[in-house]
Design a protein around this motif. Structure first.
Motif, short mmCIF file in Angstrom:
data_model
loop_
_atom_site.label_atom_id
_atom_site.label_comp_id
_atom_site.label_asym_id
_atom_site.label_seq_id
_atom_site.Cartn_x
_atom_site.Cartn_y
_atom_site.Cartn_z
N TYR A 254 0.85 -1.19 0.00
CA TYR A 254 0.00 0.00 0.00
C TYR A 254 0.89 1.24 0.00
N ASN A 255 0.46 2.29 -0.69
CA ASN A 255 1.20 3.56 -0.65
C ASN A 255 0.25 4.70 -0.36
N THR A 256 0.72 5.69 0.37
CA THR A 256 -0.11 6.82 0.77
C THR A 256 0.76 8.04 0.97
N GLU A 257 0.15 9.20 0.89
CA GLU A 257 0.84 10.46 1.19
C GLU A 257 0.22 11.15 2.40
N ARG A 258 -0.53 10.39 3.23
CA ARG A 258 -1.20 10.95 4.39
C ARG A 258 -0.56 10.40 5.67
N PRO A 259 -0.08 11.27 6.56
CA PRO A 259 0.51 10.79 7.83
C PRO A 259 -0.49 10.07 8.73
N ASP A 260 -1.77 10.45 8.69
CA ASP A 260 -2.74 9.79 9.56
C ASP A 260 -2.96 8.34 9.14
N ILE A 261 -2.89 8.05 7.84
CA ILE A 261 -3.03 6.66 7.38
C ILE A 261 -1.82 5.85 7.83
N VAL A 262 -0.63 6.43 7.75
CA VAL A 262 0.57 5.72 8.20
C VAL A 262 0.51 5.46 9.70
N ALA A 263 0.06 6.44 10.48
CA ALA A 263 -0.04 6.25 11.93
C ALA A 263 -1.05 5.16 12.27
N ALA A 264 -2.19 5.14 11.57
CA ALA A 264 -3.18 4.10 11.82
C ALA A 264 -2.66 2.72 11.43
N ALA A 265 -1.90 2.65 10.35
CA ALA A 265 -1.32 1.37 9.93
C ALA A 265 -0.28 0.88 10.94
N LEU A 266 0.52 1.78 11.47
CA LEU A 266 1.50 1.38 12.48
C LEU A 266 0.81 0.87 13.74
N LEU A 267 -0.31 1.46 14.12
CA LEU A 267 -1.05 1.01 15.29
C LEU A 267 -1.67 -0.37 15.07
N GLU A 268 -1.85 -0.76 13.82
CA GLU A 268 -2.37 -2.11 13.53
C GLU A 268 -1.27 -3.15 13.42
N GLY A 269 -0.01 -2.72 13.52
CA GLY A 269 1.10 -3.66 13.45
C GLY A 269 1.80 -3.71 12.11
N ARG A 270 1.49 -2.79 11.21
CA ARG A 270 2.14 -2.77 9.91
C ARG A 270 3.47 -2.02 9.97
N ILE A 271 4.24 -2.10 8.89
CA ILE A 271 5.55 -1.47 8.79
C ILE A 271 5.47 -0.41 7.70
N ALA A 272 6.01 0.77 7.98
CA ALA A 272 6.05 1.87 7.02
C ALA A 272 7.46 2.03 6.49
N ILE A 273 7.57 2.25 5.19
CA ILE A 273 8.86 2.45 4.53
C ILE A 273 8.84 3.84 3.90
N LEU A 274 9.66 4.74 4.42
CA LEU A 274 9.73 6.11 3.94
C LEU A 274 10.99 6.28 3.10
N VAL A 275 10.86 6.92 1.95
CA VAL A 275 11.96 7.10 1.00
C VAL A 275 12.19 8.58 0.81
N ASP A 276 13.44 8.98 0.92
CA ASP A 276 13.79 10.39 0.74
C ASP A 276 13.57 10.79 -0.72
N GLY A 277 12.92 11.95 -0.91
CA GLY A 277 12.70 12.45 -2.25
C GLY A 277 11.32 12.20 -2.81
N THR A 278 10.42 11.59 -2.04
CA THR A 278 9.07 11.32 -2.52
C THR A 278 8.09 11.46 -1.36
N PRO A 279 6.87 11.97 -1.63
CA PRO A 279 5.87 12.08 -0.55
C PRO A 279 5.05 10.81 -0.35
#
Length: 536
Positions: A262-287
């Motif tokens: 899954y990909n998103t540009e919203r911090p609230d979606i990433v925070a909700a995914a982390l609270l469910e036990g998922r892993i976020a991968i952030l890459v420099d140079g892209t939102p």
């Protein structure tokens, strides 16, 4: 055997000596001029690499070199906190007094003289070039085979703005930017917990792109974290320019039309995914931030579903599934009915459709292909055109072309209606990736419908379900919690139950610390029974 053994040992010794030679040539020299000349030769006398030779202290007894990249370095902090400190504020004799017998001048500068934040020591040119081309300032001292990397990066960047790809009516208006540190700060701002861990990596032999992997320790599955880390460490490529490059290199099913990340540009979606036990991968140079593992149901969930009431959120989610079905099967069903199963239509409608198709020279399948391809061309043209005229051009183009095609007798009016409803339904999905999969699969179902009618559509649906059930996303079944079926996770699948009933995390994603809130009955909002109001 002895000959081959001797030859093999000779090759190993040659490789070892070559590695030692490369390592020795990569080390900094004690002579300042040799180090500066090596930098000039390696970077090809690039005009944006600024090299300035200075003398440290008021006495000017110590020669030093300042190297930085123009446009990537904060020149104000360089002037106020580095050059001014080295050339005016400190004295060479005082530095010599502060230095202990086991301490060199580099360590004294780092510990006592510099007033900037992050400072690291360097001993080889590889680290020097990476820091220099990332915007850091390099300090080299004559007589020392060491240097300092001072972190004072600064460049022109886009600030935190409203997300363009995932807009909502109710919810936060902030979106990720192209700066990795800004993006990690946006996530930290929402999750203020020490268990939010972040692992940094550098991927790309030439781009040396900074990657951050974030997860909540104690909630995320350790096996999934290990698998994500293993796949990231296995990437060996010349450059990473966007998170899509990472997605292609670590996804589970590269030939499937359905996305498994899954990909998103919203911090609230990433925070909700982390609270469910998922892993976020952030890459420099892209939102756009990657989230793993990703499930099929997840692509029909919007962040706004959790900011609205449960009843309207459930209704809208059911509408998304209905629109997904229309976008996938509407043209195929129209082709099957008008070609094979026309007896399913009421007589009045059948006569009307037959009258419309009387002057059309193409069969229904060719007619649908023409309209679908035309609409895809208009859609892509609208995306690539300037924003001010793109939407108007696509709408006017579709209306004019559709009307002219009907009047010219190339297509029937019913086919224009079906293709239009299909196109509108494909925009209902909150995630662009799942809409792309529907756009590709739609043509396959149209071909099956033109060949076998409803039997072909049924065969295609069975094949699609088998394919979806065979997919995995970092070891998690793609169709969970539907297959395998999990009763407790149905509270957030086709409908969303109220927040006070969603007291557990998804079982297959987070298998530790699965409780969100202790007791759902106590969390139910209701008026107090002891309240008494005057005049009632």
């Amino acid at each position: 055997m002895g000959f081959f053994k001797k030859k093999s040992n000779t090759k190993i010794n040659s490789t070892s000596s070559q590695t030692m030679k490369t390592s020795s040539t990569n080390e900094l020299k004690t002579n300042l001029q040799e180090n500066i000349q090596r930098i000039k030769d390696s970077l090809g006398e690039s005009s944006d690499i600024i090299i300035r030779e200075i003398r440290i202290g008021k006495e000017g007894t110590i020669k030093a070199g300042i190297i930085y990249t123009d446009g990537l370095t904060d020149t104000a902090s360089l002037q106020n906190f580095i050059l001014e400190t080295l050339m005016l504020d400190i004295k060479g004799t005082e530095l010599q007094k502060k230095r202990s017998p086991e301490q060199n001048l580099i360590s004294v500068l780092k510990d006592f003289a510099m007033t900037v934040g992050e400072i690291k020591e360097l001993t080889n040119f590889e680290v020097l070039f990476t820091g220099l081309l990332s915007g850091d300032t390099i300090i080299l001292i004559d007589g020392y085979a060491q240097g300092l990397i001072i972190s004072n990066k600064q460049w022109v960047e886009r600030g935190v703005t409203e997300p363009m790809a995932q807009s909502v009516v109710r919810g936060p208006r902030e979106g990720f930017s192209e700066n990795l540190r800004v993006n990690t700060a946006l996530v930290r701002r929402k999750l203020k917990d020490p268990n939010l861990w972040m692992e940094s990596k550098v991927i790309g032999r030439y781009t040396k792109t900074n990657i951050a992997m974030m997860y909540i320790n104690g909630i995320a599955n350790d096996e999934i974290v290990k698998e994500v880390r293993l796949r990231l460490d296995g990437i060996d490529i010349d450059g990473i320019l966007e998170s899509g490059n990472i997605e292609e290199l670590i996804q589970d099913a590269p030939y499937s039309p359905f996305p498994t990340i899954y990909n998103t540009e919203r911090p609230d979606i990433v925070a909700a995914a982390l609270l469910e036990g998922r892993i976020a991968i952030l890459v420099d140079g892209t939102p756009f931030v990657l989230i793993a593992p990703a499930l099929f149901i997840q692509f029909f969930q919007s962040s706004e579903d959790y900011y609205q009431r449960a009843d309207i959120a459930s209704l809208i989610r059911l509408l998304r599934f209905f629109a997904f079905t229309i976008a996938l099967l509407a043209p195929a069903m129209f082709i099957a009915i008008t070609t094979f199963q026309y007896t399913m239509l009421p007589p009045a409608l059948l006569i009307n459709l037959a009258a419309q198709r009387e002057g059309v020279p193409f069969p229904a399948f060719i007619e649908a292909i023409i309209m679908e391809v035309t609409f895809e061309i208009l859609r892509e043209a609208g995306v690539r055109m300037p924003r001010n005229i793109g939407a108007a051009m696509s709408i006017v183009g579709a209306f004019v072309i559709g009307t002219a095609a009907v009047e010219a007798g190339l297509v029937s009016a019913a086919m224009v209606i079906v293709v239009s409803i299909t196109a509108i339904s494909s925009f209902v999905s909150p995630t662009y990736d799942i809409a792309i999969a529907v756009r590709m699969l739609r043509f396959g179902f149209m071909a099956l419908a033109a060949t076998f009618g409803f039997y072909g559509i049924t065969i295609g649906l069975f094949a699609l379900l088998l394919h979806l059930c065979s997919l995995r996303s970092f070891g998690v079944p793609y169709m969970s919690p539907l297959a395998p079926f999990n009763v407790s996770d149905q509270k957030d699948t086709f409908i969303r139950l109220p927040r006070w009933k969603m007291f557990t995390r998804p079982r297959l994603i987070s298998q530790q610390n699965i409780v969100r809130q202790q007791d759902s009955s106590s969390a139910k909002p209701e008026p107090s029974k002891n309240q008494e109001y005057e005049g009632v």
